[in-house]
Design a protein around this motif. Structure first.
Motif, PDB file in Angstrom:
ATOM      1  N   ASN A  69       2.883  80.437 115.371  1.00 21.97           N
ATOM      2  CA  ASN A  69       4.173  80.014 114.860  1.00 21.97           C
ATOM      3  C   ASN A  69       4.183  78.495 114.973  1.00 21.97           C
ATOM      4  O   ASN A  69       4.421  77.951 116.039  1.00 21.97           O
ATOM      5  CB  ASN A  69       5.299  80.634 115.681  1.00 21.97           C
ATOM      6  N   PRO A  70       3.857  77.803 113.888  1.00 21.97           N
ATOM      7  CA  PRO A  70       3.684  76.350 113.985  1.00 21.97           C
ATOM      8  C   PRO A  70       4.964  75.606 114.325  1.00 21.97           C
ATOM      9  O   PRO A  70       6.052  76.037 113.961  1.00 21.97           O
ATOM     10  CB  PRO A  70       3.197  75.956 112.589  1.00 21.97           C
ATOM     11  N   PRO A  71       4.798  74.495 115.020  1.00 19.93           N
ATOM     12  CA  PRO A  71       5.961  73.659 115.321  1.00 19.93           C
ATOM     13  C   PRO A  71       6.366  72.888 114.070  1.00 19.93           C
ATOM     14  O   PRO A  71       5.523  72.338 113.368  1.00 19.93           O
ATOM     15  CB  PRO A  71       5.434  72.704 116.396  1.00 19.93           C
ATOM     16  N   TYR A  72       7.626  72.880 113.775  1.00 19.81           N
ATOM     17  CA  TYR A  72       8.115  72.104 112.633  1.00 19.81           C
ATOM     18  C   TYR A  72       8.707  70.814 113.166  1.00 19.81           C
ATOM     19  O   TYR A  72       9.886  70.727 113.483  1.00 19.81           O
ATOM     20  CB  TYR A  72       9.120  72.920 111.815  1.00 19.81           C
ATOM     21  N   VAL A  73       7.839  69.822 113.289  1.00 19.24           N
ATOM     22  CA  VAL A  73       8.229  68.516 113.805  1.00 19.24           C
ATOM     23  C   VAL A  73       7.946  67.510 112.699  1.00 19.24           C
ATOM     24  O   VAL A  73       6.818  67.381 112.237  1.00 19.24           O
ATOM     25  CB  VAL A  73       7.427  68.159 115.080  1.00 19.24           C
ATOM     26  N   ARG A  74       8.958  66.811 112.287  1.00 21.18           N
ATOM     27  CA  ARG A  74       8.829  65.858 111.183  1.00 21.18           C
ATOM     28  C   ARG A  74       7.901  64.716 111.550  1.00 21.18           C
ATOM     29  O   ARG A  74       7.831  64.314 112.711  1.00 21.18           O
ATOM     30  CB  ARG A  74      10.209  65.322 110.806  1.00 21.18           C
ATOM     31  N   GLN A  75       7.215  64.189 110.542  1.00 23.04           N
ATOM     32  CA  GLN A  75       6.222  63.146 110.765  1.00 23.04           C
ATOM     33  C   GLN A  75       6.819  61.896 111.406  1.00 23.04           C
ATOM     34  O   GLN A  75       6.140  61.193 112.137  1.00 23.04           O
ATOM     35  CB  GLN A  75       5.472  62.825 109.471  1.00 23.04           C
ATOM     36  N   GLU A  76       8.076  61.641 111.190  1.00 26.07           N
ATOM     37  CA  GLU A  76       8.708  60.469 111.795  1.00 26.07           C
ATOM     38  C   GLU A  76       8.762  60.579 113.317  1.00 26.07           C
ATOM     39  O   GLU A  76       8.852  59.570 114.007  1.00 26.07           O
ATOM     40  CB  GLU A  76      10.144  60.296 111.256  1.00 26.07           C
ATOM     41  N   GLU A  77       8.695  61.787 113.834  1.00 26.66           N
ATOM     42  CA  GLU A  77       8.807  62.006 115.277  1.00 26.66           C
ATOM     43  C   GLU A  77       7.461  62.017 115.990  1.00 26.66           C
ATOM     44  O   GLU A  77       7.414  62.160 117.208  1.00 26.66           O
ATOM     45  CB  GLU A  77       9.541  63.318 115.541  1.00 26.66           C
ATOM     46  N   ILE A  78       6.354  61.875 115.246  1.00 22.89           N
ATOM     47  CA  ILE A  78       5.031  61.944 115.872  1.00 22.89           C
ATOM     48  C   ILE A  78       4.241  60.650 115.714  1.00 22.89           C
ATOM     49  O   ILE A  78       3.022  60.642 115.807  1.00 22.89           O
ATOM     50  CB  ILE A  78       4.212  63.153 115.344  1.00 22.89           C
ATOM     51  N   SER A  79       4.934  59.556 115.513  1.00 22.02           N
ATOM     52  CA  SER A  79       4.284  58.262 115.299  1.00 22.02           C
ATOM     53  C   SER A  79       3.302  57.906 116.408  1.00 22.02           C
ATOM     54  O   SER A  79       2.218  57.378 116.142  1.00 22.02           O
ATOM     55  CB  SER A  79       5.323  57.150 115.166  1.00 22.02           C
ATOM     56  N   ALA A  80       3.662  58.191 117.653  1.00 21.14           N
ATOM     57  CA  ALA A  80       2.828  57.805 118.789  1.00 21.14           C
ATOM     58  C   ALA A  80       1.472  58.510 118.801  1.00 21.14           C
ATOM     59  O   ALA A  80       0.504  57.962 119.323  1.00 21.14           O
ATOM     60  CB  ALA A  80       3.567  58.081 120.095  1.00 21.14           C
ATOM     61  N   ILE A  81       1.382  59.697 118.221  1.00 19.57           N
ATOM     62  CA  ILE A  81       0.116  60.434 118.269  1.00 19.57           C
ATOM     63  C   ILE A  81      -0.653  60.395 116.945  1.00 19.57           C
ATOM     64  O   ILE A  81      -1.715  60.991 116.831  1.00 19.57           O
ATOM     65  CB  ILE A  81       0.324  61.899 118.716  1.00 19.57           C
TER      66      ILE A  81
END
Length: 135
Positions: A69-81
């Motif tokens: 069940n993939p995480p739905y995390v928007r690209q704006e929230e993963i800038s650090a990684i």
């Protein structure tokens, strides 16, 4: 286990609590990041799926099925990684949401002929929104 916050002089402890050799600053940063991010090494946790009894990589390495069940995390929230994602995933795109990398990881974990499965998706993962570019 990190026993000190001092990167230059920190020691790592074995499970029995005895100190190991001092870690370099780079090793300390990697150990702290691993402890913070809780990396999961599939091949180490499930060696029987990837290696034979001699330790050689199996020709059919991987899992028969991957359910997720993939995480739905928007690209704006993963800038650090994003730099790490760019190095680790061929599907990397600066505008891709986190679930894209989740899908690729699932495919990487499959043995040849393996299946990605889920109850409500032909692709194999629970998909709760259309797989279209973010608006």
């Amino acid at each position: 286990i990190i026993s000190s916050n001092d990167l230059a002089g920190a020691w790592a402890l074995r499970p029995d609590g005895q100190p190991m050799l001092p870690l370099s600053p780079g090793e300390m940063r990697r150990a702290a990041l691993a402890q913070q991010q809780r990396f999961f090494h599939w091949e180490l946790e499930f060696p029987e799926a990837f290696f034979d009894v001699t330790g050689a990589r199996r020709p059919d390495a991987g899992f028969d099925a991957v359910i997720g069940n993939p995480p739905y995390v928007r690209q704006e929230e993963i800038s650090a990684i994003k730099p790490a994602l760019a190095k680790s995933f061929s599907t990397y795109a600066g505008t891709a949401d986190l679930y894209v990398y989740f899908y690729e990881q699932g495919i990487k974990l499959l043995r040849p002929g393996g299946r990605m499965v889920a109850s409500d998706s032909d692709f194999g993962f629970v998909v709760i929104e259309p797989l279209t570019p973010a608006e």
